[in-house]
Each structure stands twice: as C-alpha cells, then as structure tokens.
Design a protein around this motif. Structure first.
Motif, PDB file in Angstrom:
ATOM      1  N   GLY A   1      45.087  38.713  51.605  1.00  0.00           N
ATOM      2  CA  GLY A   1      46.370  39.201  51.111  1.00  0.00           C
ATOM      3  C   GLY A   1      46.161  40.347  50.150  1.00  0.00           C
ATOM      4  O   GLY A   1      45.393  41.276  50.445  1.00  0.00           O
TER       5      GLY A   1
ATOM      6  N   LEU B   1      44.539  41.000  47.368  1.00  0.00           N
ATOM      7  CA  LEU B   1      43.242  41.443  46.871  1.00  0.00           C
ATOM      8  C   LEU B   1      42.497  42.285  47.912  1.00  0.00           C
ATOM      9  O   LEU B   1      41.942  43.338  47.595  1.00  0.00           O
ATOM     10  CB  LEU B   1      42.438  40.210  46.453  1.00  0.00           C
TER      11      LEU B   1
ATOM     12  N   LEU C   1      44.329  45.602  48.492  1.00  0.00           N
ATOM     13  CA  LEU C   1      44.078  46.527  47.385  1.00  0.00           C
ATOM     14  C   LEU C   1      42.765  47.274  47.599  1.00  0.00           C
ATOM     15  O   LEU C   1      42.679  48.489  47.402  1.00  0.00           O
ATOM     16  CB  LEU C   1      44.040  45.773  46.051  1.00  0.00           C
TER      17      LEU C   1
ATOM     18  N   ASP D   1      43.641  31.848  49.522  1.00  0.00           N
ATOM     19  CA  ASP D   1      44.034  32.947  48.657  1.00  0.00           C
ATOM     20  C   ASP D   1      44.367  32.346  47.301  1.00  0.00           C
ATOM     21  O   ASP D   1      45.214  31.470  47.211  1.00  0.00           O
ATOM     22  CB  ASP D   1      45.270  33.617  49.260  1.00  0.00           C
TER      23      ASP D   1
ATOM     24  N   ASP E   1      37.065  40.925  41.750  1.00  0.00           N
ATOM     25  CA  ASP E   1      37.198  39.519  41.404  1.00  0.00           C
ATOM     26  C   ASP E   1      35.806  38.883  41.264  1.00  0.00           C
ATOM     27  O   ASP E   1      34.793  39.588  41.235  1.00  0.00           O
ATOM     28  CB  ASP E   1      38.080  38.771  42.414  1.00  0.00           C
TER      29      ASP E   1
ATOM     30  N   ALA F   1      42.123  29.502  40.402  1.00  0.00           N
ATOM     31  CA  ALA F   1      41.608  30.630  41.188  1.00  0.00           C
ATOM     32  C   ALA F   1      40.346  31.231  40.583  1.00  0.00           C
ATOM     33  O   ALA F   1      39.747  32.122  41.161  1.00  0.00           O
ATOM     34  CB  ALA F   1      42.692  31.699  41.328  1.00  0.00           C
TER      35      ALA F   1
ATOM     36  N   VAL G   1      45.133  43.788  36.333  1.00  0.00           N
ATOM     37  CA  VAL G   1      45.684  44.644  37.381  1.00  0.00           C
ATOM     38  C   VAL G   1      47.132  45.081  37.147  1.00  0.00           C
ATOM     39  O   VAL G   1      47.726  45.739  37.989  1.00  0.00           O
ATOM     40  CB  VAL G   1      45.511  43.986  38.765  1.00  0.00           C
TER      41      VAL G   1
ATOM     42  N   ASN H   1      47.631  48.260  39.383  1.00  0.00           N
ATOM     43  CA  ASN H   1      47.384  48.458  40.818  1.00  0.00           C
ATOM     44  C   ASN H   1      48.239  49.585  41.384  1.00  0.00           C
ATOM     45  O   ASN H   1      49.197  50.039  40.769  1.00  0.00           O
ATOM     46  CB  ASN H   1      47.724  47.179  41.594  1.00  0.00           C
TER      47      ASN H   1
ATOM     48  N   TYR I   1      53.372  29.245  43.288  1.00  0.00           N
ATOM     49  CA  TYR I   1      53.725  30.095  42.147  1.00  0.00           C
ATOM     50  C   TYR I   1      54.585  31.291  42.553  1.00  0.00           C
ATOM     51  O   TYR I   1      55.329  31.836  41.757  1.00  0.00           O
ATOM     52  CB  TYR I   1      52.472  30.551  41.380  1.00  0.00           C
TER      53      TYR I   1
ATOM     54  N   GLU J   1      52.024  35.916  38.594  1.00  0.00           N
ATOM     55  CA  GLU J   1      51.599  36.932  39.568  1.00  0.00           C
ATOM     56  C   GLU J   1      50.876  38.028  38.805  1.00  0.00           C
ATOM     57  O   GLU J   1      51.468  38.701  37.960  1.00  0.00           O
ATOM     58  CB  GLU J   1      52.823  37.512  40.284  1.00  0.00           C
ATOM     59  N   ALA J   2      49.605  38.209  39.103  1.00  0.00           N
ATOM     60  CA  ALA J   2      48.834  39.170  38.323  1.00  0.00           C
ATOM     61  C   ALA J   2      49.481  40.555  38.365  1.00  0.00           C
ATOM     62  O   ALA J   2      49.716  41.184  37.339  1.00  0.00           O
ATOM     63  CB  ALA J   2      47.400  39.219  38.837  1.00  0.00           C
ATOM     64  N   SER J   3      49.761  41.023  39.569  1.00  0.00           N
ATOM     65  CA  SER J   3      50.410  42.335  39.688  1.00  0.00           C
ATOM     66  C   SER J   3      51.443  42.317  40.795  1.00  0.00           C
ATOM     67  O   SER J   3      52.619  42.583  40.600  1.00  0.00           O
ATOM     68  CB  SER J   3      49.352  43.421  39.986  1.00  0.00           C
ATOM     69  N   GLY J   4      50.952  41.990  42.002  1.00  0.00           N
ATOM     70  CA  GLY J   4      51.753  42.235  43.194  1.00  0.00           C
ATOM     71  C   GLY J   4      51.529  43.689  43.594  1.00  0.00           C
ATOM     72  O   GLY J   4      51.307  44.566  42.743  1.00  0.00           O
ATOM     73  N   THR J   5      51.520  43.916  44.899  1.00  0.00           N
ATOM     74  CA  THR J   5      51.461  45.289  45.397  1.00  0.00           C
ATOM     75  C   THR J   5      52.534  45.486  46.464  1.00  0.00           C
ATOM     76  O   THR J   5      53.009  46.603  46.668  1.00  0.00           O
ATOM     77  CB  THR J   5      50.070  45.609  45.993  1.00  0.00           C
TER      78      THR J   5
HETATM   79  C1  GPK Z   1      44.539  37.325  43.402  1.00  0.00           C
HETATM   80  F1  GPK Z   1      43.065  35.698  42.626  1.00  0.00           F
HETATM   81  C2  GPK Z   1      43.590  36.365  43.625  1.00  0.00           C
HETATM   82  C3  GPK Z   1      43.176  36.082  44.951  1.00  0.00           C
HETATM   83  O1  GPK Z   1      42.331  35.226  45.185  1.00  0.00           O
HETATM   84  N1  GPK Z   1      43.738  36.780  45.964  1.00  0.00           N
HETATM   85  C4  GPK Z   1      44.685  37.733  45.732  1.00  0.00           C
HETATM   86  O2  GPK Z   1      45.155  38.360  46.678  1.00  0.00           O
HETATM   87  C5  GPK Z   1      46.104  39.050  44.239  1.00  0.00           C
HETATM   88  N2  GPK Z   1      45.081  37.997  44.450  1.00  0.00           N
HETATM   89  C6  GPK Z   1      47.108  38.739  43.138  1.00  0.00           C
HETATM   90  O3  GPK Z   1      47.693  37.482  43.388  1.00  0.00           O
HETATM   91  C7  GPK Z   1      48.168  39.826  43.129  1.00  0.00           C
HETATM   92  O4  GPK Z   1      49.072  39.624  42.075  1.00  0.00           O
HETATM   93  C8  GPK Z   1      47.507  41.196  42.983  1.00  0.00           C
HETATM   94  O5  GPK Z   1      48.444  42.223  43.158  1.00  0.00           O
HETATM   95  C9  GPK Z   1      46.408  41.362  44.017  1.00  0.00           C
HETATM   96  O6  GPK Z   1      45.483  40.298  43.967  1.00  0.00           O
HETATM   97  C10 GPK Z   1      45.634  42.648  43.821  1.00  0.00           C
HETATM   98  O7  GPK Z   1      45.214  42.780  42.495  1.00  0.00           O
END
Ligand code: GPK
Length: 830
Positions: free
Chosen positions: A134, A136, A139, A288, A336, A380, A452, A481, A570, A671-675
């Motif tokens: 997904g 990560l 990106l 993921d 990561d 994670a 991110v 991101n 989440y 949500e760390a960032s989302g893209t």
């Molecule tokens: C974060 F920890 C992880 C993972 O194992 N896989 C993954 O796709 C995503 N992510 C975040 O969840 C998103 O918020 C973020 O935009 C993306 O990584 C890229 O940084």
C-alpha cells in the motif's frame, strides 16, 4: 558466476547504444523487428501478448542509451548516490510511464495504427508489478520517479517477489486471495544480471581467532547460503534524459549447496533444497502495518540488504575503494524498519571483512544511514525475537549487542542512575520476550530520523521515541510525503492535464507549484464549467471501466464518494459504513424521503491482510450492505455502493480522477501521512477528513472552506482514552447510531441472520479501539455539510479547482528536495 567484462573502444561503445529514430517510421521498423526477431512471430500471427511484449521492448530501446550512460557515469564520476532500501515497490504499470517519460505516446499510437493495432488494447495487457502492500511501497515508487526527474543518482534496492500482493476476489462477499502471477506472461521491463549475483549466508555460528597481525577477530561460519540474482529496471526521469536503476534481487540456490547434496546421491532432496532457497523471494508478505514475526520475512530482509550493500560497495564502487570515504559516495535511506538489518551488515563488512577498527566502522556506518518511520501504531514497529535473530544471523546479533552496550553506556553516562530510561531505550528489550527493537537500532545508527507528515513527525518525537528525541533533538526531522504528478495527474487524468496545460502551459509536470497559477481561474465561470465537464468525462470513463471489469451498472450523475486504502481498523471503513447504513435507514424507516437525499455513489477499494480477521469481516459487511442497498428499488438513482475487487494502482488511476469526495477518516493520530489523500485533492476531489496525518497540511493549504473537517483532535483522543473510552455510551446516547448498529445486529444485511455480523457489531460496541462511535455524530454532521455544498455545483467546482491549484506542495519532487536538503546532501548530475 561472474563472466569477464569486455573492454570495447569508446567509439564502438557509443555506436552500440544509439536509440532508434523517434518518428513513426523508425518506431514501426523497430517494433516489427522486435516482433519478428525478439518475439519470434509475424505480425499476422502475433497474439496481443506478443504485440505487447514487442512494444515494451521497443519502448525500452528508446531509453537504453541514457540508461547505460547513467550507469557508466555512476562508476566513473565520484558523485554521491542515494541507495533507497525498501522491501516494497508498488510500481504500477510500466508501459505508460515509459511512454510518458520518453515522450513517445503520439509516435507509438500512430505507428501501431499503421500496423492495425491499438495502444489502448496493448496497454491493458500489462500486469502491474504489485511488489508492495500500500502506501509505503507506493511512496517508494513515487520517490524513485522524482529522483530520476530531478537527475539525482539513485539506486532503488528491493526484492523481486515472484508473487506480489495477492489478487483479491470476492466469494459470497468474502475476500478470497489468489496468487498474483505477474510474471506468467513474461516481464519485458526487467534485465536479469546473473553475472552480478551476490552470495548471502545464514545461520551457523561465530568463532574468534587470532589474525596474522596478532589481533583477535571474529568470523562467521554460516550454515547455508543462497545467491541473489539482480534484476534491473529502468527508472526514467520525465523527458530529461536521465534513467536511474531499480535493482531487485531474486533468490537462487547456490551451486555448492546443490553439489554437496547431489554428491550425497539424493537427487530429490537436492531439488527440494533448491526450492527452499528460492522461497526467500517467492512471495510478498501481505501484512500492512502489522508485521508478523516470521522467520522467512527476516530472511527476506537480510537477503536483500546483504545483496544491496555488497553490490554497491564492491560492484558499483571498485573492489579497492577506500571505504573510509564511503559516505562521500552513498547515503542509504531505510524505508521503515524492514531494511534495518543493513546496519549490522555494514558493520560486519567493515569490521570482519575489511578489517577496519570497530570505532572507525561505526563512524562510517552512522554517516551512511538515515531512517524513515511510517507509523505510530505500536504493533507496526518490528521487534525480532532474540532467539530467532541469533539463530538466523548469529554474527549480526553479536554486533547489535555491542552497538547496544556502547549506546547504553552512553545513556548511563548522561543520565546516571536512571535505569528505567536505560530499559526504555535499549535496542534489546526484555519484555514481553527478549527482542530486538528495530526502530531503536535504526534511530541509534542513523544521522537523521524522519516522520512522513508534520503531525506524525511531532508525535514520533513526543510519543514513539521521546527519550531519543530528548538526547538527540537534532536527529529528528520531518519530510512530508508527496506523490508523483507524472503518474497521478499527467498520466491518470489526461483530460484535466489538458485543461491545465491549456491554461498555464505544461511546466507544472515538473514544477507542481505552478498549479498556483490556476487560482484566478477558480473565479472564472467558463473555466469552472469546463472543469465540471472534465470531471464528468472522468466519471464516464470510470463507469465504463467498472462495467467491463466488474459488471457494475453505475449511474454517471451522482456525487462520487470514494474510500480506497488498505482495510484497517484505524482507517475506519466501519465509520464510512455507519454513514451509509444511516442514510439507508433514514429512507427505509420513512424519516427522510428518497427525493430529499443528495444522490451518491459510494466506492470502496480495500484489501485486508489474509490473517486479519476483523478486517475481513468488515469487507464482508461492506459487500453485504452494498448488495442490500443496490437491490432496493426505493434507492435506485439515490444511493449506490460499489466495491470493485482487487483495488490496485491501475484501478486507482481511473478511480481517483473521477472522485468528487475523498474519504480520509482515520482516528486522529493514527495515520502517519496518507498519500491517497494527496492524489484525490490534486485531481480536484474535496476531502472529508479528520485532523490526521497529511490531512492537516492539505487543509491548511487548500483552505478550511474547501475541506470538510470533523472529529476528535489528537489530544482529545489521548484524553478520552486516558479517561477510559466507553463506546456503548455513544451508542446509548445517539438514536441514529443505535438504529444503525441495531440494524446490522438484527441481520438486515445478512438475510435476517443476526450471527453473521455479531462480531463486528460487538467489536464496535465494546472495544472500538479507534473510536468510530465517538466520531460518528461529527462525521454525519460533516456529511450533511458536504451535501449542502454539493447542491451548489458552481461553488463546489470553485473549491475543487482551488484544491488543485493549492496542492503543488504535495509533489514527491518537493519531498525529494526536502530529503536532499535536510538529510542526504546529494547533488543532481547534469
Ligand atoms: C505505514 F507502517 C506502515 C506500513 O507498514 N505500511 C504502510 O503503507 C503507510 N504505511 C502509512 O500508513 C501511511 O500513512 C503513509 O502515508 C505511508 O506509509 C507512506 O509513508
């Protein structure tokens, strides 16, 4: 395995790499030659797959000269490169990207037409390489695209999984996974280089010995090993003549391994051993944000970083390169924690193999690595059981142990007597079992650690790694991101791209801030009308695709409300469902007339990790609600729910440009960032979202009037959970919420069977780790604001145009400039 390299004269070398003529005749000649001599068929007898493969190889030829030049330059000139280490690259289809980068689409369309073929048919033949889960992985793909476009030397290193992310199908509404056989019909974009293979060892033991110079040293006596065969992929910059490399490793059995067993006479065992070795790159783990501590996954991680480090240090650089100068030539980015085992591997190479003193090796290593964290969810963050790591990589465990000992001595010196702090910071944890905390190892070893998005980086400092940020504040930084405007606007949305280019020229493709020039046009009624036409055309394109792909009959008129992302609690697909169920209930119960509802089509796209039970139950529920809603005659033309299976990059490219509303509704702080959020806004969808990840920055940039914010803020989430969150209290106090959950519980979407979705309902009512019920009312209120806003189409278009105009910041070109300025300090090459 290494063959000799020939040394041609410079002139002959140039002659060998001249590209075919970039006109229709030149293309047709080359294409037919590939079909006949490469594919071994005549045009008259060629299948679509033959035609596609020949086309792909032909397009490759146009990029080849630049690629070879870039590779030669890397070896020749003392420039610093980025080594992007990522276990995932979610690339998407290659043909269209290559055509775009090389500016060949016109020539190829015309040339194929002369052969009686259509580009549209051939591009559909490509299976996208889904070598990621997904966000990560996607990106990583955006970043390598941007680096090539910025002419920054970069080698992307990763794994050539034989099976990428599974193909999702639905059987009776439940997810069923099928293997992704993306290599089955041939993979024309890759170049295997068995002569550059790397050996990789595992297991065994270590022993100390006295070296020739009298010093005591350690050596690793491994038990078994495999060979990593590199497959190179072109990473073309956008029309700038730069082609970087993505180098993915595939595992093979070693000859020595085979021989010893063959000599033992057991042929069948020998062949089995081969399978065992090749298993390492067999399949992408489909989790993921919830890694499982599986041995094979650790094997994959070590496999690809060991290959990659050796490749760069001993193949790209000369064998006798002075490694004290390594940081002048490479900076590795750890995507990561997955590649973090590279840290002890580099120490092993420097200390055991190159015999550098430990302190000097550590100095070099620390300058070569930086770490990006992509999550805040504790589950994670990878922690490898000590027993497993020590068994599989005994020497690496010793090295980690020493890094930890020295680090903790430093902590004790700074904070005498604070043993709690030492425990919290230790790379090796004691509880719940002895484990190696890969995020701690990464943080200790890296020059820079980044989150991110702004909010994520702040929470990373304050909540995930607070002790580390206290002792090393300067280590922590943020890089928000971004997404590549080539794939996600120029390629995915040709209609909007055309409109933009007509208005402001085409400079935006490589300088996305130029979209600001659209801002005045938001006030221009005729531009707004044309913008709406584009959106409508994109919806028709989507409706046609979903008809062919999934057999859906969707109306073109209604608002298109889209939630596409991995299925995760989440991210709160269940909150979206509660909205839909409430709308359904309002009509079914007669509280609201169907004619009073703003018609909407809801689209979901989501894969669940195969072992993530609650996520799979949620998928089942989405499909169940969809089939009930879609078959209710009272709702025809009013509400529609579509859940096309197997959401992937290719589907995203048609779906995102068609969307009116982008659902970004994770619980704040998760949500760390989302893209995806960025891709939708850039394509003129308005966002309904929480104050989470990059939503915060999107809202700030597009303006609060052009964004539907709702829900708890992150500090409120923290307070509520500290108080003790009781989801049922929200259920009891909100009649509509109660009705919606009761409907599901009563079996309204499961043929009257109350058991089917009882676990989902019970989970929300009694657990609700991500507070969907707490945010329900705010979410419904925000959706009412969406309806009201959408009723004024002209005002909506104005907001949508402003979203496009103000999202230039979210180009991954900008992200890459930030990494370069704050972390890598690399230069572009001319
Ligand atoms: C974060 F920890 C992880 C993972 O194992 N896989 C993954 O796709 C995503 N992510 C975040 O969840 C998103 O918020 C973020 O935009 C993306 O990584 C890229 O940084």
């Amino acid at each position: 395995v290494k063959g000799p390299r020939s040394v041609p004269t410079h002139e002959r070398a140039l002659e060998a790499v001249r590209a075919p003529a970039a006109d229709v005749d030149g293309f047709v000649r080359e294409f037919l030659r590939e079909l006949n001599f490469g594919q071994g068929v005549s045009l008259a007898r060629a299948t679509v797959n033959d035609q596609y493969l020949a086309l792909a190889r032909t397009v490759r030829h146009y990029l080849m000269a630049r690629w070879l030049e870039a590779i030669a330059h890397q070896r020749r000139e003392p420039v610093k490169a980025v080594g992007y280490l990522s276990a995932e690259y979610l690339l998407g289809r290659q043909l269209d990207n290559a055509l775009l980068a090389a500016d060949l689409e016109g020539v190829v369309t015309d040339g194929l037409a002369q052969c009686g073929l259509s580009l549209d048919t051939l591009r559909e033949q490509e299976e996208e390489p889904g070598l990621g889960n997904g966000g990560l992985g996607r990106l990583a793909a955006c970043f390598i695209d941007s680096l090539a476009t910025l002419s920054v030397p970069c080698i992307g290193y990763g794994i050539r999984y034989e099976y990428g992310i599974f193909r999702q199908t639905f059987v009776d509404g439940r997810q069923v996974e099928q293997p992704d056989t993306w290599l089955a019909l041939g993979s024309p974009w890759e170049f295997p280089h068995p002569e550059s293979s790397q050996p990789v060892n595992f297991a065994g033991h270590t022993e100390t010995f006295v070296d020739d110079d009298g010093s005591e040293r350690t050596r690793w006596v491994p038990e078994w090993g495999v060979i990593g065969v590199p497959y190179n992929y072109m990473v073309p910059g956008y029309r700038n003549g730069r082609v970087n490399t993505l180098r993915l490793w595939s595992a093979q059995a070693t000859k020595a391994f085979d021989l010893s067993i063959f000599n033992g006479g057991d042929y069948v065992d020998a062949v089995r051993a081969q399978t065992f070795a090749e298993n390492i790159s067999k399949v992408l783990y489909p989790e993921d944000s919830t890694p499982q501590g599986k041995e094979l996954r650790l094997q994959q991680q070590y496999f690809f970083v060991a290959c990659s480090l050796a490749d760069f240090m001993f193949e790209v650089l000369d064998k006798d390169f002075d490694l004290t100068r390594l940081p002048e030539r490479i900076v590795f980015q750890l995507n990561d924690t997955h590649p973090v085992i590279a840290v002890p591997e580099m120490m092993r190479l420097l200390v055991d193999v190159k015999k550098l003193p430990w302190d000097q090796a550590w100095e070099i290593t620390r300058q070569c690595f930086n770490y990006t964290c992509h999550t805040l969810l504790p589950e994670a963050l990878e922690v490898w059981p000590v027993d497993l790591l020590r068994r599989l990589l005994p020497r690496h465990y010793e090295i980690i142990d020493r890094i930890n000992a020295e680090f903790l001595a430093d902590v004790r010196a700074r904070f005498p007597g604070d043993e709690m702090m030492v425990r919290r910071m230790s790379i090796i944890s004691d509880y719940p079992e002895r484990g190696v905390r890969m995020a701690h190892l990464a943080t200790v070893a890296s020059g820079r650690v980044n989150g991110v998005a702004e909010l994520h980086s702040q929470l990373l400092r304050d909540k995930v790694l607070p002790d580390f940020s206290r002792i090393w504040p300067e280590k922590f930084t943020n890089v928000t991101n971004g997404v590549t405007p080539r794939r996600f606007l120029r390629h995915a949305n040709p209609s909007l791209s055309g409109l933009i280019t007509e208005a402001i020229g085409d400079g935006w493709v490589t300088d996305l801030d130029k979209l600001q020039e659209l801002e005045p046009l938001a006030g221009d009624a005729s531009f707004r009308a044309r913008f709406r036409e584009v959106k409508r055309a994109n919806k028709s394109r989507l409706v046609n695709l979903l008809r062919e792909r999934d057999g859906y009959e969707l109306p073109v008129e209604p608002m298109l409300d889209v939630m596409v992302k991995r299925l995760h609690e989440y991210k709160r697909q269940s909150l979206k469902l509660l909205h839909i169920v409430t709308l359904y209930d309002r009509i079914a119960s007669g509280r609201v007339a169907a004619s009073q509802i703003q018609p909407r089509t809801f689209v979901f796209g989501a894969k669940a990790a195969p072992g993530y039970w609650m996520a799979k139950e949620t998928i089942h529920l989405i499909n169940a609600v969809a089939s009930t809603v879609n078959s209710d005659p009272a709702l025809e033309g009013v509400l529609h729910v579509a859940f096309p299976a197997n959401y992937n990059v290719t589907l995203a490219e048609t779906l995102i440009p068609a969307a009116d509303l982008s659902e970004q509704i994770s619980l704040a702080g998760k949500e760390a960032s989302g893209t995806g959020n960025m891709k939708f806004a850039l394509n003129g969808a308005l966002t309904i979202g929480t104050d989470d990840g990059a939503n915060v920055e999107i809202r700030r940039l597009v303006g609060e009037d052009n964004f539907f914010l709702f829900g708890l803020l992150e500090p409120e989430v923290a307070d509520l959970s500290a108080q003790g969150y009781v989801p049922s209290s929200f259920y009891e106090s909100d009649d509509e919420l109660k009705r919606a959950l009761d409907l599901i519980a009563a079996g309204a979407f499961s043929g009257g069977n109350p058991d089917t979705f009882a676990p989902v309902v019970s989970n929300l009512l009694h657990e609700d780790r991500f507070m969907a019920l707490a945010d329900y009312r705010a979410y419904l209120d925000a959706q009412a604001r969406v309806d009201a806003a959408y009723a004024d189409q002209d005002a909506w278009s104005r907001s949508a145009i402003l979203n496009v105009a103000r999202c230039g910041f979210f180009s991954s070109d900008r992200s890459m400039r930030d990494y370069i300025d704050r972390i890598w300090h690399t230069d572009p090459v001319s």
